[in-house]
Design an enzyme around this catalytic site. Structure first.
Site, PDB file in Angstrom:
ATOM      1  N   VAL A  69       8.198   6.675  14.524  1.00 55.41           N
ATOM      2  CA  VAL A  69       9.497   6.650  13.836  1.00 55.41           C
ATOM      3  C   VAL A  69      10.378   7.859  14.154  1.00 55.41           C
ATOM      4  O   VAL A  69      11.581   7.833  13.900  1.00 55.41           O
ATOM      5  CB  VAL A  69       9.336   6.530  12.289  1.00 55.41           C
ATOM      6  CG1 VAL A  69       8.699   5.214  11.910  1.00 55.41           C
ATOM      7  CG2 VAL A  69       8.574   7.717  11.702  1.00 55.41           C
ATOM      8  N   ASN A  92       8.356   3.071   5.592  1.00 55.29           N
ATOM      9  CA  ASN A  92       7.150   3.413   4.826  1.00 55.29           C
ATOM     10  C   ASN A  92       6.300   4.483   5.512  1.00 55.29           C
ATOM     11  O   ASN A  92       5.501   5.142   4.850  1.00 55.29           O
ATOM     12  CB  ASN A  92       6.332   2.119   4.634  1.00 55.29           C
ATOM     13  CG  ASN A  92       4.918   2.389   4.171  1.00 55.29           C
ATOM     14  OD1 ASN A  92       4.691   2.753   3.022  1.00 55.29           O
ATOM     15  ND2 ASN A  92       3.944   2.242   5.077  1.00 55.29           N
ATOM     16  N   TYR A 162       6.233  18.159   1.877  1.00 61.32           N
ATOM     17  CA  TYR A 162       6.199  16.720   1.589  1.00 61.32           C
ATOM     18  C   TYR A 162       7.236  16.373   0.523  1.00 61.32           C
ATOM     19  O   TYR A 162       8.032  15.442   0.684  1.00 61.32           O
ATOM     20  CB  TYR A 162       4.790  16.355   1.112  1.00 61.32           C
ATOM     21  CG  TYR A 162       4.627  14.894   0.735  1.00 61.32           C
ATOM     22  CD1 TYR A 162       4.505  13.925   1.727  1.00 61.32           C
ATOM     23  CD2 TYR A 162       4.598  14.494  -0.600  1.00 61.32           C
ATOM     24  CE1 TYR A 162       4.344  12.583   1.390  1.00 61.32           C
ATOM     25  CE2 TYR A 162       4.439  13.163  -0.943  1.00 61.32           C
ATOM     26  CZ  TYR A 162       4.311  12.204   0.055  1.00 61.32           C
ATOM     27  OH  TYR A 162       4.165  10.885  -0.281  1.00 61.32           O
ATOM     28  N   LYS A 166      10.612  13.962   0.777  1.00 58.38           N
ATOM     29  CA  LYS A 166      10.784  12.762  -0.053  1.00 58.38           C
ATOM     30  C   LYS A 166      12.051  12.866  -0.903  1.00 58.38           C
ATOM     31  O   LYS A 166      12.693  11.869  -1.203  1.00 58.38           O
ATOM     32  CB  LYS A 166       9.551  12.543  -0.929  1.00 58.38           C
ATOM     33  CG  LYS A 166       8.293  12.182  -0.126  1.00 58.38           C
ATOM     34  CD  LYS A 166       8.473  10.880   0.634  1.00 58.38           C
ATOM     35  CE  LYS A 166       7.190  10.424   1.316  1.00 58.38           C
ATOM     36  NZ  LYS A 166       7.332   9.126   1.994  1.00 58.38           N
ATOM     37  N   THR A 199      -5.249   5.627  -1.000  1.00 57.29           N
ATOM     38  CA  THR A 199      -5.150   5.212   0.410  1.00 57.29           C
ATOM     39  C   THR A 199      -5.764   6.337   1.244  1.00 57.29           C
ATOM     40  O   THR A 199      -6.161   7.368   0.701  1.00 57.29           O
ATOM     41  CB  THR A 199      -3.664   5.060   0.846  1.00 57.29           C
ATOM     42  OG1 THR A 199      -3.049   6.355   0.783  1.00 57.29           O
ATOM     43  CG2 THR A 199      -2.893   4.082  -0.017  1.00 57.29           C
ATOM     44  N   THR A 202      -4.130   9.821   0.425  1.00 58.82           N
ATOM     45  CA  THR A 202      -4.566  10.592  -0.746  1.00 58.82           C
ATOM     46  C   THR A 202      -6.026  10.998  -0.618  1.00 58.82           C
ATOM     47  O   THR A 202      -6.420  12.037  -1.130  1.00 58.82           O
ATOM     48  CB  THR A 202      -4.343   9.798  -2.057  1.00 58.82           C
ATOM     49  OG1 THR A 202      -4.668   8.441  -1.836  1.00 58.82           O
ATOM     50  CG2 THR A 202      -2.930   9.922  -2.558  1.00 58.82           C
TER      51      THR A 202
END
Ligand SMILES: NC(=O)c1ccc[n+]([C@@H]2O[C@H](COP(=O)([O-])OP(=O)(O)OC[C@H]3O[C@@H](n4cnc5c(N)ncnc54)[C@H](O)[C@@H]3O)[C@@H](O)[C@H]2O)c1
Length: 263
Positions: A69, A92, A162, A166, A199, A202
């Site tokens: 991306v 995502n 992070y 976000k 996931t 984490t």
């Protein structure tokens, strides 16, 4: 009611999901395919890798794009492959390096910004005309869904880069939403803000941050609902924003966090 006995909510739609081979991405693709969409899975793995092949086998009715991306040329190639219209775009893909602010290498800061925020900018800049064409060709606007985080709203130690990325993605969502709506482009843009979800991301964060072991378990206990979320619970929020049921929503943020940010 099983989800397949519900009416198909994305029939005839073409969708692209980045970070599709990860936990939340795969759950979104799975639900979108089950609701009648033709889905392009996009991720870093080569198209002939076992992971990509297995994902396509599992889903059926999907195609795969190898796409970083952060790379504009990859987006141009993706645009050529998907054709002249795109109904749904889910930004995502994400990474979540952890570490104390003072020790965070600049390269890591830049990389997390590039993947988590610049990636969505490149996607929008490259695909806006295709989204607009889809939005104008029928009576449903195209839908862009940015997967942000509750860390766009609240702080957490060892997660500054992070969280900043976000937060930037949340802001990008709102300005893009207003620009497209006022420009009569027929494109909606909304963000989802998951709380803690089990996931690979984490699990890796948990391994890196927790000396005593299970950080995920602790985060679950600290969540008002008493547990972390599942990828499918985030995917249902994406399904709602992708479908025409959310047709009056743009620039909105949908928090799915078991009550974390309500405390
Ligand atoms: N898991 C959580 O608790 C949680 C909470 C809030 C937000 N999120 C967000 O949800 C999204 C999905 O996360 P997840 O938990 O499924 O993580 P994950 O690690 O399972 O999946 C992330 C996917 O993104 C892909 N990716 C990474 N860099 C990429 C790049 N440059 N180009 C294309 N693909 C790339 C990875 O290969 C992976 O398949 C992320 O944006 C994450 O920040 C996750």
């Amino acid at each position: 009611m099983s989800r397949l006995s519900q009416p198909l909510r994305l029939e005839g739609c073409q969708a692209l999901v980045t970070g599709a081979l990860g936990g939340i991405g795969m759950a979104i693709c799975d639900l979108f395919v089950a609701h009648g969409a033709r889905v392009w899975l996009a991720d870093l793995e080569p198209a002939d890798s076992d992971k990509a092949r297995l994902a396509l086998e599992q889903l059926g009715g999907a195609d795969y794009l190898r796409l970083d991306v952060t790379d504009r040329r990859d987006w141009d190639r993706a645009a050529d492959r998907i054709g002249d219209r795109l109904d749904i775009l889910v930004n995502n893909a994400g990474i979540a390096p952890t570490g104390e602010l003072e020790n965070l290498p600049l390269e890591q800061w830049q990389q997390v910004m590039a993947v988590n925020c610049q990636g969505a900018f490149l996607a929008l800049a490259t695909l806006a005309s295709r989204l607009e064409r889809a939005g104008k060709s029928n009576d449903r606007w195209a839908s862009v869904i940015n997967i942000s985080s509750i860390l766009a709203m609240v702080g957490m130690p060892q997660a500054t880069a992070y969280a900043a990325s976000k937060g930037a993605l949340r802001s990008l969502t709102k300005s893009a939403a207003v620009e497209f709506a006022q420009g009569k482009r027929s494109i909606r843009v909304n963000s989802i803000h998951p709380g803690f979800v089990e996931t690979d991301m984490t699990k890796a964060g948990s391994d890196a941050m927790s000396e005593a072991g299970d950080l995920l378990e602790t985060l679950g206990r600290e969540t008002p609902m008493g547990r972390v979320g599942t990828p499918e619970e985030i995917a249902y929020a994406a399904l709602f924003l992708a479908s025409d049921e959310s047709r009056f929503m743009t620039g909105s943020e949908l928090t799915v966090d078991g009550g974390w940010t309500a405390q």
